[in-house]
Scaffold this motif. Structure first.
Motif, short mmCIF file in Angstrom:
data_model
loop_
_atom_site.label_atom_id
_atom_site.label_comp_id
_atom_site.label_asym_id
_atom_site.label_seq_id
_atom_site.Cartn_x
_atom_site.Cartn_y
_atom_site.Cartn_z
N ALA A 1 -32.45 -1.29 39.39
CA ALA A 1 -31.30 -2.31 39.32
C ALA A 1 -31.69 -3.67 38.84
N ASN A 2 -32.69 -3.88 38.98
CA ASN A 2 -33.05 -5.43 38.75
C ASN A 2 -34.36 -5.59 38.45
N ILE A 3 -36.12 -6.47 38.38
CA ILE A 3 -36.56 -6.59 39.10
C ILE A 3 -36.88 -7.68 39.61
N SER A 4 -37.85 -7.59 40.90
CA SER A 4 -37.62 -8.66 41.85
C SER A 4 -39.22 -9.67 41.87
N LEU A 5 -38.22 -10.13 41.92
CA LEU A 5 -39.73 -11.20 41.39
C LEU A 5 -40.17 -12.12 42.89
N TYR A 6 -41.75 -12.12 43.20
CA TYR A 6 -41.82 -12.05 44.33
C TYR A 6 -42.78 -14.06 44.40
N PHE A 7 -42.19 -15.36 45.07
CA PHE A 7 -42.30 -16.22 45.33
C PHE A 7 -42.53 -16.54 46.88
N ALA A 8 -43.58 -17.51 46.57
CA ALA A 8 -43.39 -18.73 48.20
C ALA A 8 -41.69 -19.10 48.89
N THR A 9 -41.52 -18.94 49.95
CA THR A 9 -40.38 -19.37 50.43
C THR A 9 -40.10 -20.59 50.86
N GLY A 10 -41.53 -21.54 49.91
CA GLY A 10 -41.47 -23.05 50.88
C GLY A 10 -39.96 -23.44 50.73
N THR B 1 -31.07 -14.17 44.91
CA THR B 1 -31.91 -13.76 46.11
C THR B 1 -31.85 -13.38 46.88
N GLY B 2 -33.40 -13.09 47.58
CA GLY B 2 -33.59 -12.66 49.13
C GLY B 2 -33.95 -13.01 49.79
N LYS B 3 -34.89 -12.82 51.14
CA LYS B 3 -35.69 -13.63 51.95
C LYS B 3 -36.87 -14.11 50.76
N SER B 4 -37.31 -12.97 50.22
CA SER B 4 -38.64 -13.73 49.74
C SER B 4 -38.61 -13.41 48.06
N CYS B 5 -37.27 -12.45 47.55
CA CYS B 5 -37.58 -11.70 46.35
C CYS B 5 -36.04 -13.18 46.21
N VAL B 6 -36.41 -12.70 44.04
CA VAL B 6 -35.70 -13.42 43.11
C VAL B 6 -35.66 -12.45 42.26
N TYR B 7 -33.91 -11.38 42.48
CA TYR B 7 -33.55 -10.52 41.87
C TYR B 7 -33.33 -11.19 39.75
N ILE B 8 -33.62 -10.44 39.01
CA ILE B 8 -33.07 -10.40 37.90
C ILE B 8 -33.05 -9.71 37.32
N ASN B 9 -32.09 -9.60 36.02
CA ASN B 9 -31.94 -8.17 35.31
C ASN B 9 -32.75 -8.54 34.27
N LYS B 10 -32.83 -9.71 33.44
CA LYS B 10 -33.23 -9.39 32.18
C LYS B 10 -34.37 -10.95 31.73
#
Length: 140
Positions: free
Chosen positions: A80-89, A104-113
């Motif tokens: 459905a999208n692209i998950s980006l993983y970053f620190a949750t600071g 956003t999810g717990k540690s994921c940032v979701y983008i479509n494009k």
């Protein structure tokens, strides 16, 4: 005793994995993400598990005793999208407020494009995330 970690680095080719992504527009976005992440981290892309592309590495140990290894930052093309993983600071929100269209999810940032986000802010978020994790979990 620690739980067996499920997602670990593999020898799978990042190029081979990227070549399988459809549609082509998502593949192009992921190829550009790889370039941005490599440029901003100085680390090569490495497959973690079957579908995650990670950059850098750190070992974490929580006060609970749970510990493991992970990539500093990364991404994964999903259906459905692209998950980006970053620190949750604590400062992550100030970057996300300027990033553009995302969820956003717990540690994921979701983008479509990739066109939905500000690439300068994405670069800042990558640098911030790496610095936060390398400070929080210094190499021993």
């Amino acid at each position: 005793m620690t739980d067996q970690q499920k997602t670990l680095p593999t020898d799978q080719s990042v190029d081979a994995f990227l070549s399988t992504i459809t549609p082509v527009s998502k593949r192009t976005d992921c190829e550009q993400l790889r370039q941005i992440f490599e440029e901003m981290t100085g680390y090569p892309a490495v497959m973690w598990g079957d579908t995650m592309i990670g950059f850098g590495h750190y070992h974490y140990r929580y006060s609970s005793g749970h510990e493991g290894d992970s990539f500093l930052v990364g991404f994964s093309p999903r259906k459905a999208n692209i998950s980006l993983y970053f620190a949750t600071g604590p400062e992550r929100e100030q970057f996300l407020a300027r990033l553009g269209k995302h969820k956003t999810g717990k540690s994921c940032v979701y983008i479509n494009k990739l066109a939905d986000v500000d690439l300068l802010v994405l670069r800042e978020l990558i640098v911030h995330s790496v610095a936060f994790l390398e400070t929080t979990y210094p190499r021993s």
